[in-house]
Write an enzyme that holds these catalytic residues in place. Structure first.
Site, PDB file in Angstrom:
ATOM      1  N   GLY A 158       0.761  -1.330  -0.101  1.00 12.20           N
ATOM      2  CA  GLY A 158       0.100  -0.006   0.006  1.00 12.20           C
ATOM      3  C   GLY A 158       0.776   1.193  -0.082  1.00 12.20           C
ATOM      4  O   GLY A 158       0.449   2.265   0.592  1.00 12.20           O
ATOM      5  N   SER A 159       1.946   1.242  -0.821  1.00 11.22           N
ATOM      6  CA  SER A 159       2.797   2.625  -0.737  1.00 11.22           C
ATOM      7  C   SER A 159       2.044   3.697  -1.667  1.00 11.22           C
ATOM      8  O   SER A 159       1.811   4.977  -1.210  1.00 11.22           O
ATOM      9  CB  SER A 159       4.062   2.380  -1.291  1.00 11.22           C
ATOM     10  N   ARG A 170     -15.809 -14.706  -9.211  1.00 15.26           N
ATOM     11  CA  ARG A 170     -15.243 -13.460  -9.444  1.00 15.26           C
ATOM     12  C   ARG A 170     -16.364 -12.441  -9.190  1.00 15.26           C
ATOM     13  O   ARG A 170     -16.327 -11.520  -8.476  1.00 15.26           O
ATOM     14  CB  ARG A 170     -14.655 -13.197 -10.459  1.00 15.26           C
ATOM     15  N   MET A 199      -4.591  -6.565  -6.939  1.00 13.75           N
ATOM     16  CA  MET A 199      -4.148  -7.575  -8.118  1.00 13.75           C
ATOM     17  C   MET A 199      -5.123  -8.834  -8.182  1.00 13.75           C
ATOM     18  O   MET A 199      -5.170 -10.000  -8.199  1.00 13.75           O
ATOM     19  CB  MET A 199      -3.056  -8.298  -7.542  1.00 13.75           C
ATOM     20  N   ARG A 200      -6.350  -8.168  -8.518  1.00 13.52           N
ATOM     21  CA  ARG A 200      -7.636  -9.138  -9.088  1.00 13.52           C
ATOM     22  C   ARG A 200      -8.034  -8.486 -10.515  1.00 13.52           C
ATOM     23  O   ARG A 200      -8.184  -7.348 -10.657  1.00 13.52           O
ATOM     24  CB  ARG A 200      -8.836  -8.846  -7.926  1.00 13.52           C
ATOM     25  N   ASN A 247      -6.805   3.388 -11.984  1.00 10.63           N
ATOM     26  CA  ASN A 247      -5.856   2.131 -11.613  1.00 10.63           C
ATOM     27  C   ASN A 247      -4.411   2.784 -11.636  1.00 10.63           C
ATOM     28  O   ASN A 247      -4.425   3.588 -12.461  1.00 10.63           O
ATOM     29  CB  ASN A 247      -6.055   0.912 -12.649  1.00 10.63           C
ATOM     30  N   HIS A 277      -0.630   1.840 -13.069  1.00 12.95           N
ATOM     31  CA  HIS A 277       0.101   0.659 -13.592  1.00 12.95           C
ATOM     32  C   HIS A 277       1.502   0.884 -13.784  1.00 12.95           C
ATOM     33  O   HIS A 277       1.688   2.016 -14.196  1.00 12.95           O
ATOM     34  CB  HIS A 277      -0.531   0.160 -15.085  1.00 12.95           C
ATOM     35  N   ASP A 303      -5.565  -3.435 -17.778  1.00 15.73           N
ATOM     36  CA  ASP A 303      -4.427  -2.517 -18.061  1.00 15.73           C
ATOM     37  C   ASP A 303      -4.880  -1.570 -19.369  1.00 15.73           C
ATOM     38  O   ASP A 303      -3.885  -1.358 -20.116  1.00 15.73           O
ATOM     39  CB  ASP A 303      -2.981  -2.751 -17.953  1.00 15.73           C
ATOM     40  N   GLU A 334       5.062   6.775  -9.296  1.00 15.01           N
ATOM     41  CA  GLU A 334       3.903   6.495  -8.875  1.00 15.01           C
ATOM     42  C   GLU A 334       3.241   7.548  -8.000  1.00 15.01           C
ATOM     43  O   GLU A 334       2.072   7.783  -8.120  1.00 15.01           O
ATOM     44  CB  GLU A 334       3.698   5.247  -8.748  1.00 15.01           C
TER      45      GLU A 334
HETATM   46  C1  GAR Z   1       2.623  -0.668  -7.634  1.00 20.86           C
HETATM   47  O1  GAR Z   1       4.035  -0.735  -8.375  1.00 20.86           O
HETATM   48  C2  GAR Z   1       1.611  -0.642  -8.697  1.00 20.86           C
HETATM   49  O2  GAR Z   1       1.644   0.199  -9.757  1.00 20.86           O
HETATM   50  C3  GAR Z   1       1.490  -2.183  -9.233  1.00 20.86           C
HETATM   51  O3  GAR Z   1       1.826  -2.814  -7.733  1.00 20.86           O
HETATM   52  C4  GAR Z   1       2.521  -2.037  -6.825  1.00 20.86           C
HETATM   53  C5  GAR Z   1       1.576  -1.772  -5.790  1.00 20.86           C
HETATM   54  O4  GAR Z   1       2.606  -1.163  -4.748  1.00 20.86           O
HETATM   55  N1  GAR Z   1       0.348  -2.547  -9.730  1.00 20.86           N
HETATM   56  C6  GAR Z   1       0.158  -3.364 -10.580  1.00 20.86           C
HETATM   57  O5  GAR Z   1       1.080  -4.064 -10.930  1.00 20.86           O
HETATM   58  C7  GAR Z   1      -1.434  -3.447 -11.006  1.00 20.86           C
HETATM   59  N2  GAR Z   1      -1.252  -4.538 -12.028  1.00 20.86           N
HETATM   60  P1  GAR Z   1       1.851  -0.676  -3.376  1.00 20.86           P
HETATM   61  O6  GAR Z   1       1.187  -1.638  -2.822  1.00 20.86           O
HETATM   62  O7  GAR Z   1       3.101  -0.298  -2.768  1.00 20.86           O
HETATM   63  O8  GAR Z   1       1.250   0.658  -3.908  1.00 20.86           O
END
Ligand code: GAR
Length: 211
Positions: free
Chosen positions: A12-13, A66, A91-92, A108, A110, A146, A175
């Site tokens: 969750g950053s 789902r 990640m679903r 979202n 990505h 995506d 991000e």
């Molecule tokens: C992030 O890099 C996000 O862009 C990626 O997962 C990471 C989550 O990090 N998302 C995906 O790959 C979506 N398919 P976080 O939990 O620290 O935000």
């Protein structure tokens, strides 16, 4: 201020960057809920520390159904009077049910410059391809994975000695800059959909070469 739910699966950053941005009184959104599909998602504890209400809908309880999982998520979002959903490392794969229920109101992030490198392992694939510029994208969620109208992007250089981990870290810091900006554009009504493109009227919606 628009009521936003952040959906997470892990540390969750990005959630953290959205919560921090929303602490400013003039930010146009408040983070009203953090929802995870895993009870052990690290971001849940962080959200609780910051006083944000949390919820868990464990996808494993739905045994591969789902849509039933998504109906449970949707119910919680509606009960909490959520207006915008921000996926942040959620990640679903989504079915048309949740995508349609939140059409033009679900974002979202990505970790690649879409439409390049959809899917997983984006940093490994960027290195394999030898691209010199990589980055991250915030977009509205559409039925395809995506895919969907792009709201903001940020770019970073790819360095000769990068590993997937060093490149991921450089992208992640971008991000954390673009997601709060993109959410603010949507929450304030400045991100407007025209056909399948987003007009923001903001020159800084993209953040080129941010490090
Ligand atoms: C992030 O890099 C996000 O862009 C990626 O997962 C990471 C989550 O990090 N998302 C995906 O790959 C979506 N398919 P976080 O939990 O620290 O935000």
């Amino acid at each position: 201020r628009k009521r936003v739910a952040v959906l997470i699966s892990g540390r969750g950053s990005n959630m953290n960057s959205l919560i921090s941005a929303a602490m400013h009184p003039d930010y146009p959104a408040e983070i009203a809920l953090v929802l995870a599909n895993k009870p052990d998602a690290g971001g849940l504890a962080k959200a609780e520390e910051m006083g944000i209400p949390t919820a868990v809908v464990d996808h494993r309880d739905y045994k591969g159904d789902r849509e039933a999982f998504e109906r449970a998520v949707d119910e919680i979002l509606r009960t909490a009077k959520i207006e915008i959903v921000a996926l942040a490392g959620f990640m679903r794969l989504l079915t048309p049910f949740l995508v349609n229920a939140w059409k033009d109101r679900m974002l979202n992030i990505h970790p690649a410059l879409l439409p390049s490198f959809k899917g997983l392992a984006t940093h490994e694939r960027a290195l394999d391809e030898g691209v010199k510029i990589h980055g991250a994208t915030v977009h509205f969620v559409s039925a395809e994975m995506d895919d969907g109208p792009i709201i903001a992007q940020g770019a970073v250089p790819v360095l000769d000695d990068d590993t997937p981990a060093t490149l991921a870290a450089r992208v992640l810091s971008v991000e954390h800059q673009i997601y709060p900006k993109a959410l603010a554009l949507v929450a304030s009504g400045k991100a407007r959909l025209r056909d399948q493109r987003v007009a923001t009227g903001a020159a800084d919606a993209s953040q080129a070469d941010a490090r």
